[in-house]
Design an enzyme around this catalytic site. Structure first.
Site, PDB file in Angstrom:
ATOM      1  N   ASP A 114      49.955  41.695  45.359  1.00 44.96           N
ATOM      2  CA  ASP A 114      49.945  40.386  44.704  1.00 44.96           C
ATOM      3  C   ASP A 114      49.074  40.439  43.451  1.00 44.96           C
ATOM      4  O   ASP A 114      48.283  39.530  43.203  1.00 44.96           O
ATOM      5  CB  ASP A 114      49.455  39.319  45.689  1.00 44.96           C
ATOM      6  CG  ASP A 114      49.749  37.896  45.212  1.00 44.96           C
ATOM      7  OD1 ASP A 114      50.644  37.725  44.354  1.00 44.96           O
ATOM      8  OD2 ASP A 114      49.078  36.966  45.688  1.00 44.96           O
ATOM      9  N   TYR A 137      46.016  30.180  50.492  1.00 52.70           N
ATOM     10  CA  TYR A 137      45.505  30.074  51.854  1.00 52.70           C
ATOM     11  C   TYR A 137      44.327  29.138  52.010  1.00 52.70           C
ATOM     12  O   TYR A 137      43.712  29.090  53.060  1.00 52.70           O
ATOM     13  CB  TYR A 137      45.139  31.461  52.375  1.00 52.70           C
ATOM     14  CG  TYR A 137      46.320  32.381  52.342  1.00 52.70           C
ATOM     15  CD1 TYR A 137      47.438  32.121  53.123  1.00 52.70           C
ATOM     16  CD2 TYR A 137      46.338  33.474  51.497  1.00 52.70           C
ATOM     17  CE1 TYR A 137      48.539  32.938  53.084  1.00 52.70           C
ATOM     18  CE2 TYR A 137      47.442  34.309  51.451  1.00 52.70           C
ATOM     19  CZ  TYR A 137      48.544  34.040  52.253  1.00 52.70           C
ATOM     20  OH  TYR A 137      49.617  34.841  52.198  1.00 52.70           O
ATOM     21  N   GLY A 138      43.968  28.420  50.979  1.00 49.57           N
ATOM     22  CA  GLY A 138      42.867  27.499  51.130  1.00 49.57           C
ATOM     23  C   GLY A 138      42.003  27.463  49.895  1.00 49.57           C
ATOM     24  O   GLY A 138      42.323  28.049  48.870  1.00 49.57           O
ATOM     25  N   LYS A 139      40.879  26.739  50.039  1.00 55.00           N
ATOM     26  CA  LYS A 139      40.037  26.518  48.875  1.00 55.00           C
ATOM     27  C   LYS A 139      38.976  27.602  48.741  1.00 55.00           C
ATOM     28  O   LYS A 139      38.510  28.147  49.725  1.00 55.00           O
ATOM     29  CB  LYS A 139      39.361  25.150  48.991  1.00 55.00           C
ATOM     30  CG  LYS A 139      40.375  24.025  48.890  1.00 55.00           C
ATOM     31  CD  LYS A 139      39.783  22.688  49.298  1.00 55.00           C
ATOM     32  CE  LYS A 139      40.872  21.623  49.283  1.00 55.00           C
ATOM     33  NZ  LYS A 139      40.522  20.457  50.090  1.00 55.00           N
ATOM     34  N   GLY A 161      38.806  27.359  43.010  1.00 55.11           N
ATOM     35  CA  GLY A 161      40.190  27.795  43.096  1.00 55.11           C
ATOM     36  C   GLY A 161      40.850  27.261  44.338  1.00 55.11           C
ATOM     37  O   GLY A 161      40.196  26.988  45.349  1.00 55.11           O
ATOM     38  N   GLU A 162      42.129  27.073  44.220  1.00 55.90           N
ATOM     39  CA  GLU A 162      42.898  26.694  45.396  1.00 55.90           C
ATOM     40  C   GLU A 162      44.154  27.534  45.365  1.00 55.90           C
ATOM     41  O   GLU A 162      44.974  27.395  44.473  1.00 55.90           O
ATOM     42  CB  GLU A 162      43.242  25.206  45.377  1.00 55.90           C
ATOM     43  CG  GLU A 162      43.808  24.747  46.676  1.00 55.90           C
ATOM     44  CD  GLU A 162      43.633  23.241  46.859  1.00 55.90           C
ATOM     45  OE1 GLU A 162      43.757  22.786  47.989  1.00 55.90           O
ATOM     46  OE2 GLU A 162      43.384  22.543  45.876  1.00 55.90           O
ATOM     47  N   GLY A 163      44.245  28.434  46.259  1.00 54.91           N
ATOM     48  CA  GLY A 163      45.389  29.341  46.233  1.00 54.91           C
ATOM     49  C   GLY A 163      46.275  29.138  47.423  1.00 54.91           C
ATOM     50  O   GLY A 163      46.383  28.030  47.956  1.00 54.91           O
TER      51      GLY A 163
HETATM   52  P1  ADP Z   1      44.102  32.794  47.172  1.00 57.67           P
HETATM   53  O1  ADP Z   1      44.493  33.656  48.315  1.00 57.67           O
HETATM   54  O2  ADP Z   1      43.962  31.377  47.579  1.00 57.67           O
HETATM   55  O3  ADP Z   1      44.924  33.027  45.942  1.00 57.67           O
HETATM   56  P2  ADP Z   1      41.894  33.973  45.683  1.00 57.67           P
HETATM   57  O4  ADP Z   1      40.928  34.915  46.288  1.00 57.67           O
HETATM   58  O5  ADP Z   1      42.869  34.534  44.729  1.00 57.67           O
HETATM   59  O6  ADP Z   1      42.595  33.183  46.867  1.00 57.67           O
HETATM   60  O7  ADP Z   1      41.080  32.811  44.975  1.00 57.67           O
HETATM   61  C1  ADP Z   1      41.711  31.729  44.315  1.00 57.67           C
HETATM   62  C2  ADP Z   1      41.040  31.482  42.975  1.00 57.67           C
HETATM   63  O8  ADP Z   1      39.648  31.192  43.157  1.00 57.67           O
HETATM   64  C3  ADP Z   1      41.077  32.692  42.037  1.00 57.67           C
HETATM   65  O9  ADP Z   1      42.261  32.716  41.257  1.00 57.67           O
HETATM   66  C4  ADP Z   1      39.823  32.473  41.198  1.00 57.67           C
HETATM   67  O10 ADP Z   1      40.077  31.591  40.111  1.00 57.67           O
HETATM   68  C5  ADP Z   1      38.860  31.800  42.165  1.00 57.67           C
HETATM   69  N1  ADP Z   1      37.987  32.828  42.789  1.00 57.67           N
HETATM   70  C6  ADP Z   1      38.259  33.596  43.850  1.00 57.67           C
HETATM   71  N2  ADP Z   1      37.253  34.427  44.158  1.00 57.67           N
HETATM   72  C7  ADP Z   1      36.288  34.201  43.262  1.00 57.67           C
HETATM   73  C8  ADP Z   1      34.981  34.769  43.019  1.00 57.67           C
HETATM   74  N3  ADP Z   1      34.495  35.758  43.785  1.00 57.67           N
HETATM   75  N4  ADP Z   1      34.268  34.292  41.979  1.00 57.67           N
HETATM   76  C9  ADP Z   1      34.774  33.308  41.208  1.00 57.67           C
HETATM   77  N5  ADP Z   1      35.976  32.742  41.356  1.00 57.67           N
HETATM   78  C10 ADP Z   1      36.743  33.164  42.381  1.00 57.67           C
HETATM   79 MG    MG Z   2      44.889  34.510  44.572  1.00 50.41          MG
END
Ligand code: ADP
Ligand code: MG
Length: 321
Positions: free
Chosen positions: A154, A15-17, A11-13
């Site tokens: 969020d 705040y980072g990867k 995932g890339e959201g």
């Molecule tokens: P951001 O603040 O960048 O949105 P997230 O915690 O929402 O960070 O993570 C971004 C993406 O990464 C999520 O939408 C999901 O698809 C994947 N992801 C995050 N945490 C997990 C996890 N514990 N297990 C599997 N995938 C994850």
């Molecule tokens: Mg997120």
């Protein structure tokens, strides 16, 4: 961090990867998230510590993604300047410690999951019992956060992680959560992703509460039933118009004070549509619960705890949860 082998980016959201990774010593598969909570040379900012300990406390619930470990890393920036004289004049900046959050790994999120039903080789509705179960787990997780004085702010399908095999849903990305037990002050305007953003936030209300999360829960509930977003706006103004066209333009009677909110304007007066038309696959109990989550006046909106007792869940075997 040498103890982790990065497997793939998941995932890339904002705040980072986020990486899927394997802990070398145990073989455990985890999710690694570099936090935006960078520390300065003086050490960890107290806000970062507060948020991490909040996350640690909340993640005791099975409806919140489990935070396994917090890793502190000293990241020394690479010196790309190969000029010996320049290097002597400018010593490398001090190392920059970072926080890595190590979470349990879940195989997908609700957005990707809904997509497999919508697009895929075999488009079909989500099974109604699955929608019911996911919504129940979501309300359990939100009730847990709210009972500890934490707003998520969020909530959206991308932030809900799923264990497909076990049919488990967990809330993730609590990074924007803030304790609201201490002074209820005005928050920054940009917090909830547009499509799931409550009307009081869109209208610039400065004091808001648990109702912002319940609005998002309602939007997510509808999206599971529709397999597409209920209010997909591409600007704050369009977002409000999308809402008003379905629920009707809010009035002072429904929502005292609405016309005094900072960003209120004179809008066309739309009449409310029958909500059932927007979610044809939901039965009457589901539509009733949805209508209580999408009340205009945040004070009238159903709480997560009360939602758990709504008749929509009467057919659910609650002993499993
Ligand atoms: P951001 O603040 O960048 O949105 P997230 O915690 O929402 O960070 O993570 C971004 C993406 O990464 C999520 O939408 C999901 O698809 C994947 N992801 C995050 N945490 C997990 C996890 N514990 N297990 C599997 N995938 C994850
Ligand atoms: Mg997120």
């Amino acid at each position: 961090m040498e103890n982790y082998e990065k497997l793939e980016k998941v995932g890339e959201g904002t705040y980072g990867k986020v990486y899927k990774a394997k802990e070398k010593s145990t073989g455990q598969v985890v999710a690694l998230k570099k936090t935006r909570l960078e520390m300065d040379e003086e050490g960890v900012p107290p806000t970062a510590l507060r948020e991490v300990s909040l996350l640690q406390m909340l993640s005791q619930s099975i409806y919140i993604v489990r935070l396994l470990k917090v890793e502190h890393v000293d990241k020394t920036p690479k010196n790309n300047n190969h000029h010996p004289s320049a290097a002597a004049d400018h010593p490398p900046p001090p190392s920059k410690p970072l926080l890595y959050l190590v979470f349990e790994y879940l195989d997908t999120d609700l957005k990707k999951y809904i997509d497999t039903y919508r697009k895929g080789p075999n488009p079909r509705p989500l099974p109604p019992t699955l929608i019911q179960s996911f919504l129940f787990q979501l309300c359990m997780g939100v009730a847990h956060c709210h009972s500890h004085g934490v707003l998520h702010r969020d909530l959206k399908p991308q932030n809900l992680l799923l264990d497909q095999q076990k049919g488990i849903l967990k809330i993730a990305d609590l990074g924007l959560g803030r304790a609201f037990t201490v002074p209820l002050k005005s928050y920054t305007h940009e917090i909830v992703t547009l499509w799931y953003r409550a009307p009081e936030v869109l209208l610039g209300s400065t004091h808001y509460s648990t109702g912002v999360d319940m609005w998002s829960v309602g939007c997510i509930f509808a999206e599971m039933a529709r397999r597409q977003a209920l209010f997909p706006g591409d600007s704050e103004f369009q977002q409000l118009l999308n809402i008003f066209k379905v629920l009707g333009t809010p009035t002072e009677e429904q929502w005292p004070g609405v016309t005094s909110l900072r960003d209120w304007h004179v809008y066309p007066r739309w009449e409310p549509q029958t909500l059932a038309r927007a979610v044809p696959s939901l039965g009457p109990e589901g539509v009733d619960l949805l209508s209580k989550m999408l009340k205009y006046n945040p004070a009238d909106r159903i709480s997560a705890k009360a939602a758990l007792d709504h008749p929509y869940f009467d057919t659910l075997d609650k002993s499993q949860y």
